[in-house]
Write a protein that holds these residues in place. Structure first.
Motif, PDB file in Angstrom:
ATOM      1  N   TYR A   1      -3.318   5.898  14.722  1.00 19.29           N
ATOM      2  CA  TYR A   1      -3.041   5.876  16.150  1.00 19.29           C
ATOM      3  C   TYR A   1      -4.369   5.941  16.918  1.00 19.29           C
ATOM      4  O   TYR A   1      -5.245   6.747  16.594  1.00 19.29           O
ATOM      5  N   ALA A   2      -4.512   5.115  17.927  1.00 18.74           N
ATOM      6  CA  ALA A   2      -5.738   5.073  18.715  1.00 18.74           C
ATOM      7  C   ALA A   2      -5.915   6.346  19.527  1.00 18.74           C
ATOM      8  O   ALA A   2      -4.935   6.969  19.959  1.00 18.74           O
TER       9      ALA A   2
ATOM     10  N   VAL B   1     -14.100 -10.559   1.724  1.00 21.17           N
ATOM     11  CA  VAL B   1     -12.989 -10.268   2.630  1.00 21.17           C
ATOM     12  C   VAL B   1     -12.104  -9.146   2.101  1.00 21.17           C
ATOM     13  O   VAL B   1     -12.099  -8.836   0.904  1.00 21.17           O
ATOM     14  N   LEU B   2     -11.366  -8.582   3.022  1.00 16.06           N
ATOM     15  CA  LEU B   2     -10.323  -7.608   2.709  1.00 16.06           C
ATOM     16  C   LEU B   2      -9.013  -8.167   3.239  1.00 16.06           C
ATOM     17  O   LEU B   2      -8.911  -8.508   4.425  1.00 16.06           O
ATOM     18  N   ILE B   3      -8.031  -8.304   2.355  1.00 13.64           N
ATOM     19  CA  ILE B   3      -6.725  -8.856   2.725  1.00 13.64           C
ATOM     20  C   ILE B   3      -5.697  -7.729   2.661  1.00 13.64           C
ATOM     21  O   ILE B   3      -5.640  -6.989   1.683  1.00 13.64           O
ATOM     22  N   VAL B   4      -4.901  -7.601   3.719  1.00 16.04           N
ATOM     23  CA  VAL B   4      -3.911  -6.531   3.799  1.00 16.04           C
ATOM     24  C   VAL B   4      -2.544  -7.128   4.107  1.00 16.04           C
ATOM     25  O   VAL B   4      -2.393  -7.892   5.069  1.00 16.04           O
ATOM     26  N   ALA B   5      -1.544  -6.803   3.293  1.00 17.18           N
ATOM     27  CA  ALA B   5      -0.156  -7.208   3.545  1.00 17.18           C
ATOM     28  C   ALA B   5       0.688  -5.943   3.622  1.00 17.18           C
ATOM     29  O   ALA B   5       0.521  -5.038   2.797  1.00 17.18           O
ATOM     30  N   GLU B   6       1.584  -5.865   4.603  1.00 15.93           N
ATOM     31  CA  GLU B   6       2.390  -4.663   4.798  1.00 15.93           C
ATOM     32  C   GLU B   6       3.841  -5.041   5.067  1.00 15.93           C
ATOM     33  O   GLU B   6       4.117  -5.999   5.796  1.00 15.93           O
ATOM     34  N   ALA B   7       4.748  -4.280   4.485  1.00 18.42           N
ATOM     35  CA  ALA B   7       6.169  -4.533   4.676  1.00 18.42           C
ATOM     36  C   ALA B   7       6.914  -3.218   4.838  1.00 18.42           C
ATOM     37  O   ALA B   7       6.462  -2.163   4.377  1.00 18.42           O
ATOM     38  N   LEU B   8       8.083  -3.299   5.488  1.00 18.46           N
ATOM     39  CA  LEU B   8       8.871  -2.113   5.816  1.00 18.46           C
ATOM     40  C   LEU B   8      10.342  -2.254   5.439  1.00 18.46           C
ATOM     41  O   LEU B   8      11.106  -1.312   5.616  1.00 18.46           O
ATOM     42  N   HIS B   9      10.748  -3.412   4.937  1.00 22.32           N
ATOM     43  CA  HIS B   9      12.157  -3.672   4.694  1.00 22.32           C
ATOM     44  C   HIS B   9      12.623  -3.068   3.366  1.00 22.32           C
ATOM     45  O   HIS B   9      11.827  -2.512   2.607  1.00 22.32           O
TER      46      HIS B   9
ATOM     47  N   ASP C   1      -2.333   9.867   7.703  1.00 24.25           N
ATOM     48  CA  ASP C   1      -1.170  10.646   7.252  1.00 24.25           C
ATOM     49  C   ASP C   1       0.007  10.521   8.210  1.00 24.25           C
ATOM     50  O   ASP C   1       1.170  10.466   7.778  1.00 24.25           O
ATOM     51  N   ASP C   2      -0.265  10.487   9.522  1.00 25.02           N
ATOM     52  CA  ASP C   2       0.857  10.430  10.462  1.00 25.02           C
ATOM     53  C   ASP C   2       1.524   9.059  10.489  1.00 25.02           C
ATOM     54  O   ASP C   2       2.681   8.933  10.896  1.00 25.02           O
ATOM     55  N   ILE C   3       0.831   8.016  10.025  1.00 22.37           N
ATOM     56  CA  ILE C   3       1.492   6.713   9.863  1.00 22.37           C
ATOM     57  C   ILE C   3       2.492   6.792   8.715  1.00 22.37           C
ATOM     58  O   ILE C   3       3.641   6.335   8.835  1.00 22.37           O
ATOM     59  N   TRP C   4       2.078   7.394   7.605  1.00 21.81           N
ATOM     60  CA  TRP C   4       3.007   7.577   6.483  1.00 21.81           C
ATOM     61  C   TRP C   4       4.169   8.477   6.887  1.00 21.81           C
ATOM     62  O   TRP C   4       5.308   8.264   6.464  1.00 21.81           O
ATOM     63  N   ARG C   5       3.884   9.490   7.694  1.00 20.49           N
ATOM     64  CA  ARG C   5       4.946  10.397   8.145  1.00 20.49           C
ATOM     65  C   ARG C   5       5.973   9.665   9.002  1.00 20.49           C
ATOM     66  O   ARG C   5       7.188   9.833   8.824  1.00 20.49           O
ATOM     67  N   ASP C   6       5.495   8.833   9.920  1.00 20.92           N
ATOM     68  CA  ASP C   6       6.392   8.161  10.855  1.00 20.92           C
ATOM     69  C   ASP C   6       7.045   6.914  10.270  1.00 20.92           C
ATOM     70  O   ASP C   6       8.101   6.487  10.749  1.00 20.92           O
ATOM     71  N   PHE C   7       6.418   6.329   9.245  1.00 19.45           N
ATOM     72  CA  PHE C   7       6.957   5.104   8.637  1.00 19.45           C
ATOM     73  C   PHE C   7       6.953   5.257   7.109  1.00 19.45           C
ATOM     74  O   PHE C   7       6.206   4.555   6.403  1.00 19.45           O
ATOM     75  N   PRO C   8       7.770   6.146   6.587  1.00 19.58           N
ATOM     76  CA  PRO C   8       7.773   6.408   5.135  1.00 19.58           C
ATOM     77  C   PRO C   8       8.221   5.210   4.312  1.00 19.58           C
ATOM     78  O   PRO C   8       7.982   5.175   3.096  1.00 19.58           O
ATOM     79  N   GLU C   9       8.864   4.229   4.932  1.00 18.83           N
ATOM     80  CA  GLU C   9       9.310   3.037   4.214  1.00 18.83           C
ATOM     81  C   GLU C   9       8.181   2.025   3.996  1.00 18.83           C
ATOM     82  O   GLU C   9       8.363   1.004   3.318  1.00 18.83           O
ATOM     83  N   LEU C  10       7.011   2.284   4.535  1.00 21.62           N
ATOM     84  CA  LEU C  10       5.876   1.358   4.453  1.00 21.62           C
ATOM     85  C   LEU C  10       5.437   1.099   3.013  1.00 21.62           C
ATOM     86  O   LEU C  10       5.300   2.027   2.217  1.00 21.62           O
ATOM     87  N   VAL C  11       5.190  -0.186   2.707  1.00 21.74           N
ATOM     88  CA  VAL C  11       4.605  -0.578   1.418  1.00 21.74           C
ATOM     89  C   VAL C  11       3.454  -1.551   1.708  1.00 21.74           C
ATOM     90  O   VAL C  11       3.694  -2.676   2.131  1.00 21.74           O
ATOM     91  N   PRO C  12       2.206  -1.121   1.515  1.00 25.39           N
ATOM     92  CA  PRO C  12       1.061  -2.005   1.753  1.00 25.39           C
ATOM     93  C   PRO C  12       0.436  -2.492   0.446  1.00 25.39           C
ATOM     94  O   PRO C  12       0.444  -1.792  -0.570  1.00 25.39           O
TER      95      PRO C  12
END
Length: 230
Positions: free
Chosen positions: A129-130, A182-190, A7-18
């Protein structure tokens, strides 16, 4: 197998699209030379007009790295590192057909694409976050412990499968010749991340189905629908 962002990743980076893609049945005995060449040509055209650091996709990740307290030109996101190497050398090293294909799609879209062997993942992957207690295995076999607050891909047993968000993948869950699922993950912020991620996921699924006898399962995640289950 589950995948989600904390949740805190979404909070800090609301522009994230995975985008997350689950694939079962890959192998190392195929050729991806043609699609790799095609995507390489697309990347070369973009780099002829602008350096990788000028691309909006990369600039968005640089801002994110700065926000995480990392120097953007010291720790580059995976797609920027690949583009930088591709610009200098004109090609990327051949590692495994699946990795080669994902790397080629990554440089064509300038979007990081990570690939994990699901047999090495305990129950789930969470981007979070670690805490400082997680274990990360380097490709050379050394063990590291990401510092508290670093963005990692962690599983239920505290294995860190990637460090610094898209910067360093663990050798523990890296793709090998024996990998099948496999698990493939793509993430963008632009700014145009939503449409670009949707296009990348559709393109990659088409290429996967053309090379292997597989039926990829793509999902676009959001803060309101943050979990993928395979």
């Amino acid at each position: 197998m589950r995948f989600q962002h904390a949740d805190d990743i979404w909070r800090d980076f609301p522009e994230l699209v995975p985008a997350v893609i689950s694939v079962r049945g890959v192998s190392a005995d195929v050729s991806v030379a043609d699609p790799v060449a095609t995507f390489g040509e697309l990347a070369a055209k973009r780099l002829a007009a602008a350096s990788e650091g000028e691309l909006p996709e990369i600039q968005a990740w640089r801002r994110a790295f700065s926000k995480m307290g990392l120097k953007p030109t010291q720790y580059r996101c995976a797609s920027e590192s690949l583009l930088r190497r591709f610009r200098k050398e004109g090609s990327l090293p051949r590692l495994h057909p699946l990795i080669d294909l994902c790397n080629a799609v990554s440089i064509a879209y300038a979007i990081p694409v990570a690939v994990f062997d699901t047999s090495k993942i305990a129950q789930y992957v969470q981007v979070r976050y670690a805490t400082g207690d997680e274990t990360y295995l380097t490709f050379s076999g050394e063990t590291e412990h990401p510092p508290t607050g670093e963005v990692i891909f962690a599983d239920a047993e505290g294995n860190a499968h990637a460090r610094r968000w898209t910067n360093r993948q663990s050798g523990y869950s890296a793709i090998r010749d024996t990998t099948t699922d496999v698990l493939i993950v793509a993430e963008a912020l632009h700014e145009t991340a939503q449409s670009d991620i949707e296009s990348l996921a559709a393109t990659l699924c088409d290429e996967l189905s053309a090379v292997w006898p597989v039926t990829p399962r793509p999902t676009i995640l959001s803060a309101s629908a943050p979990e993928f289950t395979a």
